[in-house]
Scaffold this motif. Structure first.
Motif, PDB file in Angstrom:
ATOM      1  N   ALA A  38       8.834 -44.302  43.327  1.00 28.07           N
ATOM      2  CA  ALA A  38      10.032 -43.828  42.634  1.00 28.07           C
ATOM      3  C   ALA A  38      10.566 -42.617  43.384  1.00 28.07           C
ATOM      4  N   THR A  39      11.845 -42.343  43.185  1.00 24.24           N
ATOM      5  CA  THR A  39      12.481 -41.195  43.825  1.00 24.24           C
ATOM      6  C   THR A  39      13.212 -40.400  42.754  1.00 24.24           C
ATOM      7  N   ALA A  40      13.054 -39.087  42.774  1.00 27.06           N
ATOM      8  CA  ALA A  40      13.746 -38.219  41.829  1.00 27.06           C
ATOM      9  C   ALA A  40      14.500 -37.151  42.604  1.00 27.06           C
ATOM     10  N   THR A  41      15.710 -36.863  42.148  1.00 28.92           N
ATOM     11  CA  THR A  41      16.530 -35.828  42.772  1.00 28.92           C
ATOM     12  C   THR A  41      17.009 -34.887  41.689  1.00 28.92           C
ATOM     13  N   MET A  42      16.927 -33.575  41.940  1.00 27.69           N
ATOM     14  CA  MET A  42      17.375 -32.591  40.972  1.00 27.69           C
ATOM     15  C   MET A  42      18.183 -31.526  41.707  1.00 27.69           C
ATOM     16  N   THR A  43      19.314 -31.175  41.118  1.00 24.08           N
ATOM     17  CA  THR A  43      20.153 -30.129  41.676  1.00 24.08           C
ATOM     18  C   THR A  43      20.308 -29.033  40.641  1.00 24.08           C
ATOM     19  N   VAL A  44      20.099 -27.788  41.048  1.00 22.46           N
ATOM     20  CA  VAL A  44      20.220 -26.642  40.156  1.00 22.46           C
ATOM     21  C   VAL A  44      21.296 -25.725  40.704  1.00 22.46           C
ATOM     22  N   THR A  45      22.228 -25.348  39.834  1.00 23.93           N
ATOM     23  CA  THR A  45      23.282 -24.423  40.234  1.00 23.93           C
ATOM     24  C   THR A  45      23.275 -23.250  39.270  1.00 23.93           C
ATOM     25  N   ALA A  46      23.176 -22.063  39.795  1.00 24.89           N
ATOM     26  CA  ALA A  46      23.168 -20.858  38.965  1.00 24.89           C
ATOM     27  C   ALA A  46      24.600 -20.366  38.757  1.00 24.89           C
ATOM     28  N   ALA A  47      24.850 -19.810  37.587  1.00 27.88           N
ATOM     29  CA  ALA A  47      26.163 -19.252  37.295  1.00 27.88           C
ATOM     30  C   ALA A  47      26.382 -17.998  38.121  1.00 27.88           C
ATOM     31  N   ALA A  48      27.637 -17.738  38.443  1.00 27.21           N
ATOM     32  CA  ALA A  48      27.960 -16.554  39.246  1.00 27.21           C
ATOM     33  C   ALA A  48      27.629 -15.278  38.481  1.00 27.21           C
ATOM     34  N   ASN A  49      27.951 -15.259  37.190  1.00 29.81           N
ATOM     35  CA  ASN A  49      27.666 -14.080  36.362  1.00 29.81           C
ATOM     36  C   ASN A  49      26.801 -14.502  35.192  1.00 29.81           C
ATOM     37  N   TRP A  50      25.605 -13.986  35.131  1.00 26.76           N
ATOM     38  CA  TRP A  50      24.719 -14.297  34.020  1.00 26.76           C
ATOM     39  C   TRP A  50      25.142 -13.460  32.826  1.00 26.76           C
ATOM     40  N   PRO A  51      25.444 -14.077  31.676  1.00 32.21           N
ATOM     41  CA  PRO A  51      25.930 -13.290  30.541  1.00 32.21           C
ATOM     42  C   PRO A  51      24.835 -12.423  29.936  1.00 32.21           C
ATOM     43  N   GLY A  52      25.182 -11.207  29.669  1.00 36.31           N
ATOM     44  CA  GLY A  52      24.259 -10.312  28.988  1.00 36.31           C
ATOM     45  C   GLY A  52      24.623 -10.230  27.523  1.00 36.31           C
ATOM     46  N   SER A  53      24.240  -9.177  26.882  1.00 42.05           N
ATOM     47  CA  SER A  53      24.595  -8.974  25.492  1.00 42.05           C
ATOM     48  C   SER A  53      26.096  -8.711  25.411  1.00 42.05           C
ATOM     49  N   ALA A  54      26.812  -9.502  24.643  1.00 41.91           N
ATOM     50  CA  ALA A  54      28.261  -9.350  24.578  1.00 41.91           C
ATOM     51  C   ALA A  54      28.654  -8.057  23.868  1.00 41.91           C
ATOM     52  N   PHE A  55      27.887  -7.667  22.846  1.00 40.25           N
ATOM     53  CA  PHE A  55      28.195  -6.427  22.150  1.00 40.25           C
ATOM     54  C   PHE A  55      27.583  -5.270  22.932  1.00 40.25           C
ATOM     55  N   GLN A  56      28.437  -4.515  23.589  1.00 42.50           N
ATOM     56  CA  GLN A  56      27.950  -3.342  24.313  1.00 42.50           C
ATOM     57  C   GLN A  56      27.685  -2.207  23.329  1.00 42.50           C
ATOM     58  N   GLN A  57      28.363  -2.270  22.187  1.00 42.11           N
ATOM     59  CA  GLN A  57      28.123  -1.315  21.105  1.00 42.11           C
ATOM     60  C   GLN A  57      28.503  -1.969  19.788  1.00 42.11           C
TER      61      GLN A  57
END
Length: 161
Positions: A38-57
């Protein structure tokens, strides 16, 4: 094939395999033994900006000396498409959301005893208020703050807990 059949026990193995397949015993096993690649192929793409906590305060502050008004101050990285408040019930679920009109990237939500979220939860002495910001790209984030309400005295006081 002759070379294979010339091996000791080869004809017995082929015969056992054919009988097993014909009788239906071990069909998945026999088939799996024939096809073990069998053959398996996987592609992973990371987001340009990883979201942090949206509420800064998200914090509560006292507005007057009579303790009749509090402000829920918030800072977000961008203006939300919608901002809602909901009260945490004693069973851990949340009540209906109340929409904050005209919410920008930062601001203050002023609460008094007549505010809908306070008036409908007046019986609670400790009120957890959850703010949920939903952005135009579909992401959402939430933060909570605790308020203390004077119950049974009808004095309408609200405190930051």
């Amino acid at each position: 094939m002759r070379r294979f059949l010339g091996l000791p026990g080869a004809s017995a193995a082929v015969g056992a395999f054919v009988v097993t397949v014909l009788l239906g015993f071990g069909v998945p096993t026999a088939s799996a033994l024939w096809q073990q690649s069998a053959t398996a192929t996987m592609t992973v793409t990371a987001a340009a900006n990883w979201p942090g906590s949206a509420f800064q305060q998200f914090a509560c502050s006292r507005m007057d000396n009579a303790d009749k008004t509090v402000a829920l101050n918030y800072v977000l990285p961008d203006a939300p498409a919608s901002l809602t408040l909901s009260a945490k019930r004693p069973d851990g679920s949340y009540g209906p959301p109340y929409t904050v009109a005209g919410a920008g990237a930062s601001g203050s939500i002023i609460l008094t005893e007549n505010s809908q979220i306070i008036a409908e939860n007046r019986a609670m002495s400790l009120l957890m208020v959850r703010a949920t910001a939903t952005f135009s790209n579909g992401t959402a984030a939430s933060a909570e703050v605790a308020l203390r309400l004077d119950v049974g005295t009808n004095n309408g006081k609200i405190y930051c807990a």
